[in-house]
Design a protein around this motif. Structure first.
Motif, PDB file in Angstrom:
ATOM      1  N   CYS A 211     -25.421   8.363   5.135  1.00  0.00           N
ATOM      2  CA  CYS A 211     -24.562   9.544   5.058  1.00  0.00           C
ATOM      3  C   CYS A 211     -24.208  10.054   6.454  1.00  0.00           C
ATOM      4  O   CYS A 211     -23.051  10.411   6.721  1.00  0.00           O
ATOM      5  CB  CYS A 211     -25.246  10.642   4.252  1.00  0.00           C
ATOM      6  SG  CYS A 211     -25.341  10.304   2.476  1.00  0.00           S
ATOM      7  N   ARG A 212     -25.186  10.091   7.356  1.00  0.00           N
ATOM      8  CA  ARG A 212     -24.909  10.552   8.724  1.00  0.00           C
ATOM      9  C   ARG A 212     -23.880   9.643   9.401  1.00  0.00           C
ATOM     10  O   ARG A 212     -22.977  10.125  10.093  1.00  0.00           O
ATOM     11  CB  ARG A 212     -26.201  10.579   9.541  1.00  0.00           C
ATOM     12  CG  ARG A 212     -27.201  11.642   9.117  1.00  0.00           C
ATOM     13  CD  ARG A 212     -28.450  11.551   9.972  1.00  0.00           C
ATOM     14  NE  ARG A 212     -28.177  11.936  11.364  1.00  0.00           N
ATOM     15  CZ  ARG A 212     -28.986  11.625  12.375  1.00  0.00           C
ATOM     16  NH1 ARG A 212     -30.087  10.908  12.162  1.00  0.00           N
ATOM     17  NH2 ARG A 212     -28.686  12.021  13.606  1.00  0.00           N
ATOM     18  N   ILE A 213     -24.028   8.324   9.207  1.00  0.00           N
ATOM     19  CA  ILE A 213     -23.069   7.393   9.809  1.00  0.00           C
ATOM     20  C   ILE A 213     -21.684   7.596   9.206  1.00  0.00           C
ATOM     21  O   ILE A 213     -20.676   7.639   9.921  1.00  0.00           O
ATOM     22  CB  ILE A 213     -23.541   5.937   9.623  1.00  0.00           C
ATOM     23  CG1 ILE A 213     -24.851   5.705  10.372  1.00  0.00           C
ATOM     24  CG2 ILE A 213     -22.466   4.962  10.114  1.00  0.00           C
ATOM     25  CD1 ILE A 213     -25.507   4.364  10.053  1.00  0.00           C
ATOM     26  N   ALA A 214     -21.633   7.720   7.886  1.00  0.00           N
ATOM     27  CA  ALA A 214     -20.333   7.904   7.226  1.00  0.00           C
ATOM     28  C   ALA A 214     -19.647   9.176   7.709  1.00  0.00           C
ATOM     29  O   ALA A 214     -18.434   9.180   7.969  1.00  0.00           O
ATOM     30  CB  ALA A 214     -20.527   7.944   5.705  1.00  0.00           C
ATOM     31  N   TRP A 215     -20.399  10.250   7.850  1.00  0.00           N
ATOM     32  CA  TRP A 215     -19.811  11.506   8.355  1.00  0.00           C
ATOM     33  C   TRP A 215     -19.304  11.322   9.786  1.00  0.00           C
ATOM     34  O   TRP A 215     -18.226  11.793  10.148  1.00  0.00           O
ATOM     35  CB  TRP A 215     -20.846  12.632   8.310  1.00  0.00           C
ATOM     36  CG  TRP A 215     -21.310  12.980   6.933  1.00  0.00           C
ATOM     37  CD1 TRP A 215     -20.617  12.836   5.768  1.00  0.00           C
ATOM     38  CD2 TRP A 215     -22.598  13.507   6.578  1.00  0.00           C
ATOM     39  NE1 TRP A 215     -21.387  13.232   4.701  1.00  0.00           N
ATOM     40  CE2 TRP A 215     -22.605  13.653   5.159  1.00  0.00           C
ATOM     41  CE3 TRP A 215     -23.740  13.862   7.292  1.00  0.00           C
ATOM     42  CZ2 TRP A 215     -23.717  14.143   4.461  1.00  0.00           C
ATOM     43  CZ3 TRP A 215     -24.841  14.355   6.599  1.00  0.00           C
ATOM     44  CH2 TRP A 215     -24.818  14.493   5.211  1.00  0.00           C
ATOM     45  N   PRO A 219     -13.769  10.845  11.796  1.00  0.00           N
ATOM     46  CA  PRO A 219     -12.644  11.052  12.722  1.00  0.00           C
ATOM     47  C   PRO A 219     -11.862   9.779  13.050  1.00  0.00           C
ATOM     48  O   PRO A 219     -10.754   9.863  13.579  1.00  0.00           O
ATOM     49  CB  PRO A 219     -13.320  11.607  13.988  1.00  0.00           C
ATOM     50  CG  PRO A 219     -14.632  12.148  13.526  1.00  0.00           C
ATOM     51  CD  PRO A 219     -15.052  11.269  12.402  1.00  0.00           C
ATOM     52  N   PHE A 220     -12.423   8.602  12.707  1.00  0.00           N
ATOM     53  CA  PHE A 220     -11.803   7.353  13.139  1.00  0.00           C
ATOM     54  C   PHE A 220     -10.966   6.688  12.039  1.00  0.00           C
ATOM     55  O   PHE A 220     -10.445   5.597  12.244  1.00  0.00           O
ATOM     56  CB  PHE A 220     -12.880   6.397  13.659  1.00  0.00           C
ATOM     57  CG  PHE A 220     -13.730   7.013  14.735  1.00  0.00           C
ATOM     58  CD1 PHE A 220     -13.167   7.412  15.938  1.00  0.00           C
ATOM     59  CD2 PHE A 220     -15.085   7.226  14.536  1.00  0.00           C
ATOM     60  CE1 PHE A 220     -13.941   7.998  16.928  1.00  0.00           C
ATOM     61  CE2 PHE A 220     -15.864   7.811  15.512  1.00  0.00           C
ATOM     62  CZ  PHE A 220     -15.293   8.207  16.718  1.00  0.00           C
ATOM     63  N   ASP A 221     -10.839   7.336  10.907  1.00  0.00           N
ATOM     64  CA  ASP A 221      -9.940   6.895   9.843  1.00  0.00           C
ATOM     65  C   ASP A 221     -10.167   5.421   9.497  1.00  0.00           C
ATOM     66  O   ASP A 221      -9.263   4.592   9.565  1.00  0.00           O
ATOM     67  CB  ASP A 221      -8.486   7.131  10.258  1.00  0.00           C
ATOM     68  CG  ASP A 221      -7.507   6.952   9.101  1.00  0.00           C
ATOM     69  OD1 ASP A 221      -7.922   7.099   7.945  1.00  0.00           O
ATOM     70  OD2 ASP A 221      -6.333   6.635   9.374  1.00  0.00           O
ATOM     71  N   ARG A 243     -20.580  11.796  -0.970  1.00  0.00           N
ATOM     72  CA  ARG A 243     -20.853  12.762   0.092  1.00  0.00           C
ATOM     73  C   ARG A 243     -20.042  12.512   1.358  1.00  0.00           C
ATOM     74  O   ARG A 243     -20.269  13.143   2.379  1.00  0.00           O
ATOM     75  CB  ARG A 243     -22.352  12.744   0.416  1.00  0.00           C
ATOM     76  CG  ARG A 243     -23.195  13.267  -0.751  1.00  0.00           C
ATOM     77  CD  ARG A 243     -24.646  12.836  -0.681  1.00  0.00           C
ATOM     78  NE  ARG A 243     -25.369  13.440   0.439  1.00  0.00           N
ATOM     79  CZ  ARG A 243     -26.659  13.200   0.679  1.00  0.00           C
ATOM     80  NH1 ARG A 243     -27.340  12.387  -0.108  1.00  0.00           N
ATOM     81  NH2 ARG A 243     -27.254  13.784   1.700  1.00  0.00           N
ATOM     82  N   SER A 244     -19.092  11.573   1.290  1.00  0.00           N
ATOM     83  CA  SER A 244     -18.327  11.257   2.489  1.00  0.00           C
ATOM     84  C   SER A 244     -16.874  10.957   2.144  1.00  0.00           C
ATOM     85  O   SER A 244     -16.572  10.424   1.076  1.00  0.00           O
ATOM     86  CB  SER A 244     -18.928  10.038   3.199  1.00  0.00           C
ATOM     87  OG  SER A 244     -18.091   9.621   4.262  1.00  0.00           O
ATOM     88  N   ARG A 245     -15.997  11.249   3.073  1.00  0.00           N
ATOM     89  CA  ARG A 245     -14.589  10.874   2.936  1.00  0.00           C
ATOM     90  C   ARG A 245     -14.307   9.488   3.489  1.00  0.00           C
ATOM     91  O   ARG A 245     -13.190   8.988   3.367  1.00  0.00           O
ATOM     92  CB  ARG A 245     -13.710  11.905   3.640  1.00  0.00           C
ATOM     93  CG  ARG A 245     -13.714  13.279   2.966  1.00  0.00           C
ATOM     94  CD  ARG A 245     -12.830  14.247   3.721  1.00  0.00           C
ATOM     95  NE  ARG A 245     -13.340  14.501   5.075  1.00  0.00           N
ATOM     96  CZ  ARG A 245     -12.720  15.234   5.988  1.00  0.00           C
ATOM     97  NH1 ARG A 245     -11.534  15.774   5.710  1.00  0.00           N
ATOM     98  NH2 ARG A 245     -13.247  15.443   7.176  1.00  0.00           N
ATOM     99  N   THR A 246     -15.296   8.854   4.110  1.00  0.00           N
ATOM    100  CA  THR A 246     -15.136   7.489   4.596  1.00  0.00           C
ATOM    101  C   THR A 246     -15.288   6.522   3.424  1.00  0.00           C
ATOM    102  O   THR A 246     -16.314   6.529   2.746  1.00  0.00           O
ATOM    103  CB  THR A 246     -16.196   7.161   5.669  1.00  0.00           C
ATOM    104  OG1 THR A 246     -16.056   8.058   6.770  1.00  0.00           O
ATOM    105  CG2 THR A 246     -16.045   5.726   6.152  1.00  0.00           C
ATOM    106  N   PRO A 247     -14.304   5.674   3.143  1.00  0.00           N
ATOM    107  CA  PRO A 247     -14.412   4.737   2.014  1.00  0.00           C
ATOM    108  C   PRO A 247     -15.590   3.774   2.192  1.00  0.00           C
ATOM    109  O   PRO A 247     -15.882   3.315   3.301  1.00  0.00           O
ATOM    110  CB  PRO A 247     -13.073   3.990   2.040  1.00  0.00           C
ATOM    111  CG  PRO A 247     -12.131   4.917   2.744  1.00  0.00           C
ATOM    112  CD  PRO A 247     -12.966   5.611   3.781  1.00  0.00           C
TER     113      PRO A 247
END
Length: 385
Positions: A211-215, A219-221, A243-247
């Motif tokens: 989760c920390r990595i995904a958060w 910013p890098f889309d 819990r993250s917007r990173t796919p």
């Protein structure tokens, strides 16, 4: 038409890649490839054991042959692992044979194509610097974009990171996370906002670290964050995705449509990445892609194969609407990789401007270059003997 023999050869690529040849009584042979992850000795031995069950079968009955082997061995590991990898190699060769017998390319045998070219992402590993420095990652990224690739992938997991507190657990500390961010930031700055960027974690971490990595990656889309944890726990994957917007992308270590069913039902991934010469073969991968389409999930196969297995995979990618991008892993072994097949257009490589064109030749559409196979054959296995 009847199968009379099944033979193998092992060549050096991504370790040891197993090539499969199926011979018939009509003089037509089909070629396939099994994923190298399980090790050649196990795959070669298993194929030698299985071939007696296919002698006398019509190779054009591809799914019958596949199901016969699977059902005959449900009590000896036919659900996943080495058995499915060996079965995948056999299945690719059966499809090549069926296409050649019909005089048709595989994409037409599988329902026709949605696209003429298959977009690739270049797996850039740790970049041009073995230490994985941000500068080395940026340099490799720029080089691959200049070669025509519109998508890249980098590795940012490092089990040997000097700041790691404990080699046994799966938790990353702040210094490790900072190194990851520095790499990705350097690549994104080097390639700009319009090149797709994927990041691989190889299932190395636990849920809090994932989760920390995904958060930190938001910013890098990213196009996706690949396998932050092992894929077998779908509930844990769903936590990370929610819990993250990173796919989140997973699937290279799942097998057959049954292995993906819970992942889809529990919505544990944004992108799915089965490995075609590993998860069951061409027809099985198309079924997985069709299941993914039910859930509106993109299909982006994992791949570490020679050009033979790569082109076979391209036919599946061409026949499904939800194909996104295909892995190309040969950057650091390009000369060896190119040597294994003759490109349909007579050039030195099937990869051009970050794409592979679907061939119209029967079957898989590329033929092995036996000079390359002999040159890089792994001793002790023989060459289709």
């Amino acid at each position: 038409m009847k199968i009379v023999d099944i033979k193998t050869a092992v060549v050096a690529y991504h370790g040891q890649a197993t090539l499969v040849r199926i011979d018939t009584d009509e003089g037509i042979s089909g070629y396939g490839e099994a994923n190298p992850d399980a090790g050649a000795a196990a795959i070669v031995g298993l194929i030698a054991e299985l071939k007696s069950e296919l002698i006398g079968e019509d190779p054009r009955n591809v799914e019958h042959c596949w199901e016969k082997l699977r059902r005959n061995h449900i009590f000896s590991g036919a659900q996943s692992g080495v058995f499915l990898i060996a079965l995948s190699g056999i299945e690719l060769a059966l499809w090549d044979l069926a296409g050649k017998a019909a005089g048709q390319p595989l994409y037409r045998m599988m329902g026709g194509k949605f696209r003429d070219r298959i977009r690739l992402y270049a797996d850039c590993g740790d970049g041009d610097d073995p230490s994985g420095s941000p500068e080395g990652c940026a340099a490799r990224a720029k080089r691959m974009v200049a070669e025509g690739f519109t998508a890249l992938k980098f590795d940012i997991d490092n089990l040997q990171h000097p700041a790691k507190f404990d080699g046994a657990n799966h938790t990353a500390n702040g210094a490790e996370l900072r190194t990851m961010v520095e790499r990705v930031a350097a690549v994104r700055e080097a390639i700009g906002p319009d090149i797709d960027l994927c990041i691989d974690l190889h299932g190395r971490y636990d849920v809090p670290t994932a989760c920390r990595i995904a958060w930190a990656m938001e910013p890098f889309d990213l196009l996706w964050l690949e396998e932050p944890i092992p894929a077998e726990n779908v509930d844990a994957l769903r936590q990370i995705r929610g819990r993250s917007r990173t796919p989140i992308c997973v699937g290279e270590n799942l097998y057959m449509r049954w292995g993906f069913r819970e992942l889809f039902q529990q919505q544990g991934a944004d992108v799915v990445m089965p490995d075609v010469p590993k998860c069951g073969g061409l027809a099985e991968s198309k079924k997985i892609a069709n299941l993914a389409e039910v859930y509106y999930i993109p299909f982006a196969p994992h791949l570490v194969s020679t050009p033979l297995g790569t082109m076979a995979t391209c036919h599946v990618c061409g026949t499904v609407p939800n194909f996104l991008v295909l892995e190309w892993h040969a950057l650091e072994e390009r000369e060896v990789w190119d040597s294994y097949v003759r490109a349909p257009d007579g050039s030195g490589s099937i990869v051009k401007d970050g794409h592979i064109a679907l061939p119209d030749a029967p079957g898989i559409g590329v033929e092995l270059d036996m000079d390359g196979v002999r040159k890089h054959a792994v001793p002790g296995y023989g060459i289709f003997e």
